[in-house]
Write an enzyme that holds these catalytic residues in place. Sequence first.
Site, PDB file in Angstrom:
ATOM      1  N   LYS A   1      39.802  41.084  83.239  1.00  0.00           N
ATOM      2  CA  LYS A   1      40.881  40.799  84.185  1.00  0.00           C
ATOM      3  C   LYS A   1      40.279  40.732  85.579  1.00  0.00           C
ATOM      4  O   LYS A   1      39.349  41.464  85.905  1.00  0.00           O
ATOM      5  CB  LYS A   1      41.919  41.928  84.156  1.00  0.00           C
ATOM      6  CG  LYS A   1      43.273  41.516  84.683  1.00  0.00           C
ATOM      7  CD  LYS A   1      44.099  40.864  83.585  1.00  0.00           C
ATOM      8  CE  LYS A   1      45.454  40.459  84.058  1.00  0.00           C
ATOM      9  NZ  LYS A   1      46.298  39.944  82.962  1.00  0.00           N
TER      10      LYS A   1
ATOM     11  N   GLY B   1      65.760  38.936  81.139  1.00  0.00           N
ATOM     12  CA  GLY B   1      64.791  38.015  81.746  1.00  0.00           C
ATOM     13  C   GLY B   1      64.841  36.687  81.018  1.00  0.00           C
ATOM     14  O   GLY B   1      64.556  36.629  79.811  1.00  0.00           O
TER      15      GLY B   1
ATOM     16  N   GLY C   1      63.113  33.766  81.700  1.00  0.00           N
ATOM     17  CA  GLY C   1      62.060  32.902  82.229  1.00  0.00           C
ATOM     18  C   GLY C   1      61.304  32.264  81.078  1.00  0.00           C
ATOM     19  O   GLY C   1      61.858  32.007  79.997  1.00  0.00           O
TER      20      GLY C   1
ATOM     21  N   VAL D   1      59.146  33.322  78.908  1.00  0.00           N
ATOM     22  CA  VAL D   1      59.135  34.025  77.622  1.00  0.00           C
ATOM     23  C   VAL D   1      60.553  34.100  77.043  1.00  0.00           C
ATOM     24  O   VAL D   1      60.796  33.731  75.890  1.00  0.00           O
ATOM     25  CB  VAL D   1      58.545  35.449  77.780  1.00  0.00           C
ATOM     26  CG1 VAL D   1      58.658  36.232  76.486  1.00  0.00           C
ATOM     27  CG2 VAL D   1      57.081  35.369  78.217  1.00  0.00           C
ATOM     28  N   GLY D   2      61.500  34.560  77.861  1.00  0.00           N
ATOM     29  CA  GLY D   2      62.859  34.807  77.376  1.00  0.00           C
ATOM     30  C   GLY D   2      63.559  33.565  76.864  1.00  0.00           C
ATOM     31  O   GLY D   2      64.151  33.572  75.775  1.00  0.00           O
TER      32      GLY D   2
HETATM   33  P1  NAD Z   1      58.959  34.334  84.450  1.00  0.00           P
HETATM   34  O1  NAD Z   1      58.738  34.612  85.869  1.00  0.00           O
HETATM   35  O2  NAD Z   1      58.969  32.931  83.946  1.00  0.00           O
HETATM   36  O3  NAD Z   1      60.377  34.965  83.997  1.00  0.00           O
HETATM   37  C1  NAD Z   1      60.768  36.267  84.297  1.00  0.00           C
HETATM   38  C2  NAD Z   1      62.282  36.305  84.330  1.00  0.00           C
HETATM   39  O4  NAD Z   1      62.684  37.662  84.460  1.00  0.00           O
HETATM   40  C3  NAD Z   1      62.909  35.548  85.509  1.00  0.00           C
HETATM   41  O5  NAD Z   1      64.005  34.785  85.026  1.00  0.00           O
HETATM   42  C4  NAD Z   1      63.411  36.674  86.430  1.00  0.00           C
HETATM   43  O6  NAD Z   1      64.597  36.296  87.122  1.00  0.00           O
HETATM   44  C5  NAD Z   1      63.708  37.749  85.426  1.00  0.00           C
HETATM   45  N1  NAD Z   1      63.717  39.109  85.947  1.00  0.00           N
HETATM   46  C6  NAD Z   1      62.865  39.708  86.811  1.00  0.00           C
HETATM   47  N2  NAD Z   1      63.246  40.992  87.009  1.00  0.00           N
HETATM   48  C7  NAD Z   1      64.358  41.188  86.251  1.00  0.00           C
HETATM   49  C8  NAD Z   1      65.204  42.281  86.032  1.00  0.00           C
HETATM   50  N3  NAD Z   1      64.975  43.451  86.613  1.00  0.00           N
HETATM   51  N4  NAD Z   1      66.254  42.124  85.194  1.00  0.00           N
HETATM   52  C9  NAD Z   1      66.486  40.946  84.563  1.00  0.00           C
HETATM   53  N5  NAD Z   1      65.709  39.880  84.736  1.00  0.00           N
HETATM   54  C10 NAD Z   1      64.663  39.985  85.575  1.00  0.00           C
HETATM   55  O7  NAD Z   1      57.893  35.223  83.658  1.00  0.00           O
HETATM   56  P2  NAD Z   1      57.427  35.057  82.155  1.00  0.00           P
HETATM   57  O8  NAD Z   1      56.225  34.212  82.092  1.00  0.00           O
HETATM   58  O9  NAD Z   1      58.608  34.762  81.289  1.00  0.00           O
HETATM   59  O10 NAD Z   1      56.920  36.545  81.860  1.00  0.00           O
HETATM   60  C11 NAD Z   1      57.818  37.608  81.644  1.00  0.00           C
HETATM   61  C12 NAD Z   1      57.028  38.853  81.278  1.00  0.00           C
HETATM   62  O11 NAD Z   1      56.278  38.608  80.098  1.00  0.00           O
HETATM   63  C13 NAD Z   1      56.011  39.309  82.316  1.00  0.00           C
HETATM   64  O12 NAD Z   1      55.925  40.710  82.231  1.00  0.00           O
HETATM   65  C14 NAD Z   1      54.714  38.704  81.826  1.00  0.00           C
HETATM   66  O13 NAD Z   1      53.596  39.431  82.282  1.00  0.00           O
HETATM   67  C15 NAD Z   1      54.891  38.854  80.341  1.00  0.00           C
HETATM   68  N6  NAD Z   1      54.116  37.922  79.531  1.00  0.00           N
HETATM   69  C16 NAD Z   1      54.208  36.582  79.715  1.00  0.00           C
HETATM   70  C17 NAD Z   1      53.490  35.722  78.903  1.00  0.00           C
HETATM   71  C18 NAD Z   1      53.614  34.233  79.024  1.00  0.00           C
HETATM   72  O14 NAD Z   1      53.104  33.536  78.139  1.00  0.00           O
HETATM   73  N7  NAD Z   1      54.289  33.697  80.024  1.00  0.00           N
HETATM   74  C19 NAD Z   1      52.658  36.234  77.888  1.00  0.00           C
HETATM   75  C20 NAD Z   1      52.590  37.623  77.713  1.00  0.00           C
HETATM   76  C21 NAD Z   1      53.329  38.451  78.537  1.00  0.00           C
END
Ligand code: NAD
Length: 368
Positions: free
Chosen positions: A77, A177, A179, A181-182
Amino acid sequence: MDEIFGFGDELGPGKVLHIYLPKLGLRSVVAVDNTACGASIGGVRFAPDVTAEEACRLARAMTLKNAAAGLPHGGGKAVIAGDPKMDAPRKEEWIRAFAQAISSLEDYIAGPDMGTDEIAMGWIQDEIGRAVGLPRELGGIPLDEIGATGFGLSVAIEVAAKTISLTMQGARVAIQGFGAVGKHAARFLVGKGCRVVACSDTRGTVSTDDGLDIDGLIALKEAGKSVTEFAGGENSGPEAILGVPCDVWIPAARPDVVNRDNAAMLDTRIVAEGANIPCTLEAEAMLAQRGVLVLPDFVVNAGGVICAAIEYHGGTGSSVFGVIEEKIRRNTASVLETAIRTHTYTRDAAIEMAAQRVHKAARARRWG
Ligand code: NAD
């Protein structure tokens, strides 16, 4: 060793590189935790408040994640201390300078993380020819666009559902969330017959027991709006997502959102950790004691890094879903089987599985 250096155990960190470029004011730390399985892959985090300790902890998490996924890669990292929203030409200069500073650190392969994206990875690739998470034009597979992590989560949930005799058809899912992932987890789970009864973002929660229209919600988010502006459900505050009665609860937002103060609020049978460390260890223990099956982050959210590794080895987008499915299905099943058989927490079973793989790989290495 601990007395002299303050950290380190039988796995690593193998190397910690401190970078300071006084002319730019750039400070960075790269931690290569363990390379027994192969060159380390891990994101470059660009944020004002990063520390060397954080780099080492995150690098260890990547060692476990990559080993658990059965990838030929160790964990690393990088952190760069700065404002990720600095003006674009300056950011490019910083990232290119950072790339040159790590050019000889060949056992570290950079990927995107908080504050860096595919364009930044393109700059690193241009400087030193070593990065993942590249733009499509440079041979990248856009993992957030195709939903690699959300897909892997949906596979893990299918395995967990079978373990507790939960039928996917009609299973109620709540997602914190919405975003990258969700929203993709929602899409793939609906494709497997589930009903997404609630989802949330920073502004609030939308819910309906009939199941939300996921395509409509995705379109709304892509238009820059909040899930609370969706007409097809009831609105409540962001915390309400915690108490939604469901079969599968997916944290896909921030670390430590489930902790000792609110773990009792969850009304679910499965917690599938889409985000990294979304539950404190104490919360995971509290959930397990109530019979909730917790699917540990680094096993079930590995779809993104599996996709990155496929990209690095010259694979194409069409092979990604098959590989993610195979790896996450097998690893989730193995972790759940061990945890149930040995009466241990799922996270402990997952760490044991990953660490064993690293130790086995280390035996084939001259220096371990
Ligand atoms: P993203 O920024 O696309 O989405 C995050 C979402 O969470 C946003 O819609 C934001 O509004 C929402 N959010 C933030 N705080 C919140 C809260 N307190 N309550 C409700 N919603 C909230 O990020 P992402 O890429 O979807 O990643 C999400 C998580 O998954 C992060 O912790 C990231 O490190 C982890 N992750 C992502 C990936 C990937 O492939 N993108 C892989 C492994 C882990």
